[in-house]
Write an enzyme that holds these catalytic residues in place. Structure first.
Site, short mmCIF file in Angstrom:
data_model
loop_
_atom_site.label_atom_id
_atom_site.label_comp_id
_atom_site.label_asym_id
_atom_site.label_seq_id
_atom_site.Cartn_x
_atom_site.Cartn_y
_atom_site.Cartn_z
N PRO A 102 0.84 -1.22 0.00
CA PRO A 102 0.00 0.00 0.00
C PRO A 102 0.87 1.26 0.00
O PRO A 102 1.89 1.31 0.69
CB PRO A 102 -0.79 -0.12 1.31
N ALA A 105 1.67 4.53 3.24
CA ALA A 105 1.05 3.90 4.40
C ALA A 105 2.05 3.54 5.49
O ALA A 105 1.71 2.89 6.47
CB ALA A 105 0.27 2.66 3.97
N GLY A 106 3.32 3.90 5.30
CA GLY A 106 4.32 3.60 6.32
C GLY A 106 4.91 2.20 6.19
O GLY A 106 5.57 1.71 7.10
N LEU A 107 4.67 1.56 5.03
CA LEU A 107 5.16 0.19 4.85
C LEU A 107 6.35 0.11 3.89
O LEU A 107 6.71 -0.95 3.38
CB LEU A 107 4.02 -0.72 4.37
N SER A 110 8.15 3.22 -1.10
CA SER A 110 9.06 3.98 -1.97
C SER A 110 10.45 3.36 -1.98
O SER A 110 11.08 3.22 -3.03
CB SER A 110 9.10 5.46 -1.58
N ALA A 111 10.93 2.92 -0.80
CA ALA A 111 12.25 2.29 -0.76
C ALA A 111 12.23 0.97 -1.54
O ALA A 111 13.18 0.67 -2.27
CB ALA A 111 12.66 2.03 0.68
N ALA A 112 11.14 0.21 -1.41
CA ALA A 112 11.08 -1.07 -2.12
C ALA A 112 11.08 -0.87 -3.64
O ALA A 112 11.73 -1.61 -4.37
CB ALA A 112 9.83 -1.83 -1.68
N ASP A 153 14.73 2.11 5.83
CA ASP A 153 13.79 1.56 4.84
C ASP A 153 14.53 0.88 3.68
O ASP A 153 14.20 -0.25 3.29
CB ASP A 153 12.89 2.67 4.26
O1 PMV Z 1 6.67 5.83 6.84
P1 PMV Z 1 7.91 5.30 6.24
O2 PMV Z 1 7.78 3.91 5.70
O3 PMV Z 1 8.47 6.23 5.20
O4 PMV Z 1 9.02 5.17 7.42
C1 PMV Z 1 9.62 6.34 7.95
C2 PMV Z 1 10.46 6.01 9.14
C3 PMV Z 1 11.07 7.26 9.81
O5 PMV Z 1 11.83 6.79 10.93
C4 PMV Z 1 10.00 8.20 10.33
C5 PMV Z 1 11.98 8.02 8.87
C6 PMV Z 1 13.31 7.34 8.57
O6 PMV Z 1 13.95 7.76 7.60
O7 PMV Z 1 13.74 6.44 9.30
#
Ligand code: PMV
Length: 323
Positions: A102, A105-107, A110-112, A153
Site C-alpha cells: 500500500p 502507508a508507512g510500509l 518507496s524504498a522497495a 527503509d
Molecule cells: O513511513 P515510512 O515507511 O516512510 O518510514 C519512515 C520512518 C522514519 O523513521 C519516520 C523516517 C526514517 O527515515 O527512518
C-alpha cells in the site's frame, strides 16, 4: 553480461520499534514483509525508453527522453539517470513498476520500488551490483524523496529478514515472533514521510531537551525490545509496542484515527499496538497471542472499512524473480 529481460522484486517492511528516533541515530528494529515492489525491464523494440507505473498512472507510458515526468516519479528518474551515467550501454529499456505494498502507508513502498528498480536496471545494463551497492544508491534515492532518511527503509528492503539498525549500521536479528500474530491495519489516511520528519525536526529545534528525552525513552524501549524479541516474550513485546506508541503520540506524529484504532485493539485484548513508520496516518501494527484472535480482528477492521491483513515476514530482501 548483457541481459534483455529482467525482473526484480523488493519487500516492504514494518518498523516494530524506534521510528523517528532512528533519524537521530538511535536504534530501531524493522522486519521485511512479503508484500513486494516489482520492476520488470525489457529491451524496447522502439528507439525510445519507456517507463510505466500503472498503479499510479494507469495506461500511461512515459517516454524517458522526452516527457518531463510528474513530481512523484522524480526518484525513479534519479535512479535511471544515475545508472545510465555510469554505463556505456545504449539499449533502450521498457520499464514497468508495480507494487503490492500500500502506498503512503508507512510500509516502505518507496524504498522497495527504488531497491527493485536499482537491482533490475543495473542488471539490465550489464552491471554487477552487489547488495551493498544497491543499498547505497537506494539511500541516495531516499534522500530525494525525503531529505533526512535514516536509511532503515532501504536497508531492510535490500537485505530482508529482521534487523536492528543504528546510525547507518545494520545488525541481523532473528526474532522468536510469528508474523501470524501481527495484524497490520491501514487507516487509509495518506501521509508524507518528508513532512512528518520535518515536523519532528522543527519540534527538536524548538525544544531539544524535551525531544531528546522522548528519543532517549524510545532508545531504551528498542534495547528492551531486542531482548524480548529474541526471547519470544510476547507479553513484553506487546507492552513495549504500546509504550512506543505513546511516545510517538508525545512526539506529535500520531493521528486521531490511529489512536482510535489502537483503543479498539486494546479493547480486543491486543498484547500491544502502535503506529508504524512515519505516522500521521498510514498503518497501525498490533500483536496478538494467537492466530485465531488475530484473524478475528482482521475481519472486525474490514467491517469498519479499513484495510487489515496479516503478512508473512520475508527473509528475502531484493530478489531476482526470473531465476
Ligand atoms: O513511513 P515510512 O515507511 O516512510 O518510514 C519512515 C520512518 C522514519 O523513521 C519516520 C523516517 C526514517 O527515515 O527512518
Amino acid at each position: 553480461m548483457d541481459v534483455n529481460t529482467v525482473e526484480f522484486s523488493a519487500p516492504g517492511k514494518i518498523i516494530l520499534f524506534g521510528e523517528h528516533a532512528v533519524v537521530y541515530k538511535h536504534p530501531a528494529i524493522a522486519a521485511a514483509i512479503d508484500l513486494r515492489a516489482i520492476s520488470s525491464i525489457s529491451a524496447s523494440s522502439e528507439q525510445i525508453s519507456i517507463l510505466s507505473v500503472p498503479d499510479l498512472f494507469p495506461k500511461k507510458l512515459f517516454d524517458l527522453n522526452l516527457t518531463p515526468l510528474p513530481e512523484n516519479l522524480t526518484a525513479l528518474k534519479f535512479v535511471i539517470d544515475s545508472l545510465l551515467e555510469v554505463t556505456e550501454s545504449c539499449k533502450n529499456p521498457t520499464i514497468e513498476i508495480s507494487s503490492q505494498i500500500p502506498l503512503s502507508a508507512g510500509l516502505g513502498s518507496s524504498a522497495a520500488v527504488s531497491v527493485s528498480l536499482i537491482a533490475g536496471f543495473s542488471k539490465f545494463l550489464g552491471m554487477d551490483f552487489d547488495l551493498h551497492e544497491i543499498n547505497k544508491l537506494a539511500y541516495e534515492t531516499e534522500k530525494i524523496i525525503h531529505s533526512f532518511p535514516s536509511g532503515i527503509d532501504n536497508t531492510i528492503s535490500t537485505y530482508g529478514g529482521g534487523i536492528l539498525y543504528e546510525n547507518g549500521v545494520m545488525k541481523e536479528l532473528s526474532f522468536q515472533l510469528s508474523s501470524n500474530y501481527i495484524v497490520i491495519i491501514n487507516s487509509l489516511i495518506p501521509r508524507n514521510t518528508k513532512d512528518l520528519v520535518e515536523s519532528v525536526r522543527k519540534k527538536y529545534e524548538k525544544n531539544p531537551s524535551a525531544i531528546q528525552g522522548i528519543f532517549h525513552n524510545i532508545h531504551n524501549i528498542v534495547i528492551d525490545a531486542e531482548k524480548a524479541l529474541k526471547a519470544g516474550d510476547l507479553a513484553q513485546i506487546g507492552e513495549l509496542m504500546s509504550s512506543n506508541h505513546q511516545l510517538l503520540r508525545d512526539l506529535g506524529v500520531s493521528h486521531r484515527t490511529l489512536d482510535e484504532i489502537v483503543k479498539i485493539l486494546d479493547e480486543k485484548r491486543a498484547l500491544g499496538s502502535k503506529l508504524t513508520g512515519a505516522g500521521g496516518g498510514g498503518c497501525v501494527i498490533s500483536l496478538f497471542d494467537d492466530y485465531h484472535r488475530a484473524t478475528e480482528v482482521v475481519e472486525l477492521m474490514k467491517e469498519k472499512n479499513l484495510q487489515a491483513f496479516i503478512s508473512n515476514f520475508s527473509n528475502d530482501g531484493v530478489r531476482n524473480e526470473l531465476y
